[in-house]
Write a protein that holds these residues in place. Structure first.
Motif, mmCIF file in Angstrom:
data_model
loop_
_atom_site.group_PDB
_atom_site.id
_atom_site.type_symbol
_atom_site.label_atom_id
_atom_site.label_comp_id
_atom_site.label_asym_id
_atom_site.label_seq_id
_atom_site.Cartn_x
_atom_site.Cartn_y
_atom_site.Cartn_z
ATOM 1 N N GLU A 36 0.340 4.598 -2.432
ATOM 2 C CA GLU A 36 0.513 6.061 -1.665
ATOM 3 C C GLU A 36 1.637 6.760 -2.471
ATOM 4 O O GLU A 36 1.189 8.186 -2.760
ATOM 5 C CB GLU A 36 0.509 6.015 -0.310
ATOM 6 C CG GLU A 36 -0.619 5.810 0.413
ATOM 7 C CD GLU A 36 -0.474 6.017 1.870
ATOM 8 O OE1 GLU A 36 -1.304 6.310 2.550
ATOM 9 O OE2 GLU A 36 0.693 5.783 2.444
ATOM 10 N N THR A 37 2.665 6.404 -2.703
ATOM 11 C CA THR A 37 3.638 7.138 -3.136
ATOM 12 C C THR A 37 3.685 7.483 -4.333
ATOM 13 O O THR A 37 3.534 8.746 -5.079
ATOM 14 C CB THR A 37 5.173 6.402 -3.066
ATOM 15 O OG1 THR A 37 5.413 5.994 -1.518
ATOM 16 C CG2 THR A 37 6.341 7.052 -3.528
ATOM 17 N N ALA B 186 6.147 -0.454 7.374
ATOM 18 C CA ALA B 186 5.393 0.850 7.354
ATOM 19 C C ALA B 186 4.316 1.049 8.565
ATOM 20 O O ALA B 186 4.506 1.973 9.239
ATOM 21 C CB ALA B 186 4.750 0.834 5.992
ATOM 22 N N GLU B 187 3.990 -0.226 9.076
ATOM 23 C CA GLU B 187 3.010 -0.215 10.140
ATOM 24 C C GLU B 187 3.768 0.077 11.537
ATOM 25 O O GLU B 187 2.873 0.552 12.717
ATOM 26 C CB GLU B 187 2.125 -1.200 9.988
ATOM 27 C CG GLU B 187 1.132 -1.434 8.976
ATOM 28 C CD GLU B 187 0.689 -2.691 8.955
ATOM 29 O OE1 GLU B 187 0.919 -3.641 9.487
ATOM 30 O OE2 GLU B 187 0.065 -2.971 7.738
ATOM 31 N N THR C 62 7.257 3.454 4.147
ATOM 32 C CA THR C 62 6.268 4.257 5.432
ATOM 33 C C THR C 62 5.079 4.909 4.673
ATOM 34 O O THR C 62 5.030 4.846 3.551
ATOM 35 C CB THR C 62 7.101 5.633 5.841
ATOM 36 O OG1 THR C 62 7.651 6.312 4.990
ATOM 37 C CG2 THR C 62 8.302 4.713 6.987
ATOM 38 N N THR C 63 4.030 4.905 5.607
ATOM 39 C CA THR C 63 2.774 5.616 4.967
ATOM 40 C C THR C 63 3.211 7.188 4.649
ATOM 41 O O THR C 63 4.145 7.805 4.913
ATOM 42 C CB THR C 63 1.648 5.743 6.176
ATOM 43 O OG1 THR C 63 2.151 6.611 7.193
ATOM 44 C CG2 THR C 63 1.676 4.370 6.856
ATOM 45 N N ALA C 64 2.093 7.585 4.094
ATOM 46 C CA ALA C 64 2.171 9.027 3.567
ATOM 47 C C ALA C 64 2.291 9.875 4.647
ATOM 48 O O ALA C 64 2.967 11.225 4.553
ATOM 49 C CB ALA C 64 0.916 9.311 2.655
ATOM 50 N N VAL D 293 -4.834 10.214 -1.340
ATOM 51 C CA VAL D 293 -3.914 10.872 -0.259
ATOM 52 C C VAL D 293 -4.437 12.309 0.077
ATOM 53 O O VAL D 293 -4.455 13.117 -1.222
ATOM 54 C CB VAL D 293 -2.681 10.614 -0.282
ATOM 55 C CG1 VAL D 293 -1.985 11.579 0.591
ATOM 56 C CG2 VAL D 293 -2.130 9.378 -0.713
ATOM 57 N N GLY E 159 -0.429 -4.498 2.994
ATOM 58 C CA GLY E 159 0.140 -3.538 3.996
ATOM 59 C C GLY E 159 1.805 -3.709 4.096
ATOM 60 O O GLY E 159 2.149 -4.625 3.223
ATOM 61 N N HIS F 93 0.746 -1.204 -0.081
ATOM 62 C CA HIS F 93 0.126 -0.029 -0.091
ATOM 63 C C HIS F 93 0.763 1.181 -0.028
ATOM 64 O O HIS F 93 0.586 2.291 -0.529
ATOM 65 C CB HIS F 93 -1.105 -0.001 1.202
ATOM 66 C CG HIS F 93 -1.841 1.062 1.033
ATOM 67 N ND1 HIS F 93 -1.743 2.200 1.417
ATOM 68 C CD2 HIS F 93 -3.341 1.082 0.704
ATOM 69 C CE1 HIS F 93 -3.167 3.102 1.462
ATOM 70 N NE2 HIS F 93 -3.696 2.277 0.761
ATOM 71 N N PHE F 94 1.916 1.496 0.662
ATOM 72 C CA PHE F 94 2.645 2.610 0.779
ATOM 73 C C PHE F 94 3.304 2.926 -0.621
ATOM 74 O O PHE F 94 3.364 4.092 -0.927
ATOM 75 C CB PHE F 94 3.843 2.606 1.995
ATOM 76 C CG PHE F 94 5.174 1.537 1.539
ATOM 77 C CD1 PHE F 94 6.022 2.206 0.517
ATOM 78 C CD2 PHE F 94 5.275 0.386 2.004
ATOM 79 C CE1 PHE F 94 6.982 1.271 0.111
ATOM 80 C CE2 PHE F 94 6.212 -0.480 1.660
ATOM 81 C CZ PHE F 94 7.229 0.052 0.791
ATOM 82 N N ASP G 93 4.500 5.854 13.348
ATOM 83 C CA ASP G 93 3.488 6.770 12.730
ATOM 84 C C ASP G 93 4.030 8.332 12.842
ATOM 85 O O ASP G 93 5.164 8.308 13.726
ATOM 86 C CB ASP G 93 2.140 6.682 13.610
ATOM 87 C CG ASP G 93 2.240 6.479 15.069
ATOM 88 O OD1 ASP G 93 3.461 7.078 15.534
ATOM 89 O OD2 ASP G 93 1.530 6.032 15.931
#
Length: 349
Positions: free
Chosen positions: A110-111, A133-134, A159-161, A326, A129, A106-107, A137
């Motif tokens: 998002e990228t 990344a999880e 990593t997440t957005a 996003v 996922g 998923h990341f 935060d």
């Protein structure tokens, strides 16, 4: 969660997806790219999906970006661009297509959306996922900044957005040492992979590298003894490790580098026998390009990457579902962190 029964019924109503020896033979040129990893009977099962996806890509004006950890049927059968996280991030800025299908986790989707806000980015399974990344935060970033005031934050692209947005710059395993060395100050914060950070610290001794306590479930399970055992069993074996592995594992290897660097090293060194200390699909995806190299285990499989299948890609393109969004308030600072990474990676070393 995807309703597999409904999806299969819908797809069956629109596409002939029955295993086909005739179609498999017609698509032999594609199969030749993955012949060592995918036996012909398995290819007869995959070929109808590959044919349907490639037709739909043309109809939708779509491209498929696939990570090196994708299975061979995706990597060789439907991908327009393959690579590691850095390569996919760079290529995401270059595609002309209106639709991007992200075959990864998923990341990564998002990228691609962060870098292409006007494009449609499809994620074939939103539940694909990433344990790494999880593990971090934005609150974790704030904790590290409070602990080390003034130190720049380098966050792994895994990593997440929201985490990217809270960071100063992103990095991948292929450019982490270079980016850390170029940043101002004596101390650099790296998140979230502690093993990558510790391996980078050895490469950049002039910096004090501090890190968040995160790790990749694929790479942290390897041990130095695994590598020593295989050397004993296969004298002359060349071992190539990913820098997400613990430092004592990397120290046992003949070479360590990002997935792109691993592929380049195998192509240049051409060892008789090689063991890739990384995700299982890597060796499968490069095997046919290096017929003189025997790839040996062990490997660890990423359960998140393996959520992406041909069936889910076909459904995503057919239904145009799984669109990644996003919020621009997050995307704008995240975009700066990713673009800064790309710009520094393009500068002469």
């Amino acid at each position: 969660m995807l309703d597999v029964t409904t999806i299969r019924a819908e797809l069956a109503a629109h596409y002939d997806l029955a295993p086909s020896l005739a179609l498999a033979r017609d698509m032999a040129a594609i199969h030749a790219r993955m012949e060592r990893a995918v036996p012909f009977p398995d290819w007869a099962v995959a070929a109808p999906y590959v044919a349907a996806i490639n037709r739909l890509k043309a109809e939708r004006g779509a491209v498929v970006l696939a990570h090196n950890y994708m299975t061979p049927d995706i990597y060789h059968g439907i991908a327009d661009v393959v690579g590691d996280s850095l390569q996919l991030a760079v290529e995401a800025t270059r595609v002309d297509a209106d639709v991007i299908v992200q075959c990864g986790v998923h990341f990564m989707a998002e990228t691609s959306k962060i870098l292409n806000p006007a494009k449609t980015v499809l994620m074939p399974d939103m539940e694909a996922g990433c344990s790494l990344a999880e593990s971090i935060d934005p609150e974790g970033i704030a904790q590290m900044r409070a602990r080390y005031p003034g130190a720049p934050v380098v966050s792994y692209v895994n990593t997440t957005a929201a985490v990217k947005a809270a960071s100063d710059i992103c990095c991948t395993s292929s450019n982490a040492a270079r980016i850390v060395a170029a940043l101002p100050g004596d101390t650099v914060i790296m998140t979230p992979d502690k093993w990558l950070a510790q391996n980078v610290a050895k490469q950049v001794p002039q910096k004090r590298v501090v890190w968040w306590d995160g790790a990749c479930i694929v790479h942290e399970r390897f041990t130095p003894q695994d590598l020593r055992d295989f050397r004993a069993w296969y004298p002359g074996l060349k071992i190539i490790a990913h820098p997400e592995c613990p430092p004592d594992v990397v120290a046992e290897a003949d070479f360590a580098g990002s997935t792109a660097h691993i592929i380049d090293w195998v192509g240049t060194a051409r060892p008789a026998q090689a063991m890739l200390v990384t995700e299982c699909s890597m060796a499968a995806n490069i095997a046919d390009a290096h017929p003189g190299v025997e790839f040996l285990g062990p490997c660890n499989m990423c359960p998140h990457m393996k959520k992406i299948t041909l069936e889910k890609v076909l459904w995503s393109l057919h239904s145009m579902t799984g669109q990644v969004e996003v919020d621009e308030a997050v995307a704008a600072p995240a975009r700066r962190a990713v673009q800064r990474m790309i710009e520094m990676s393009r500068q002469p070393a």
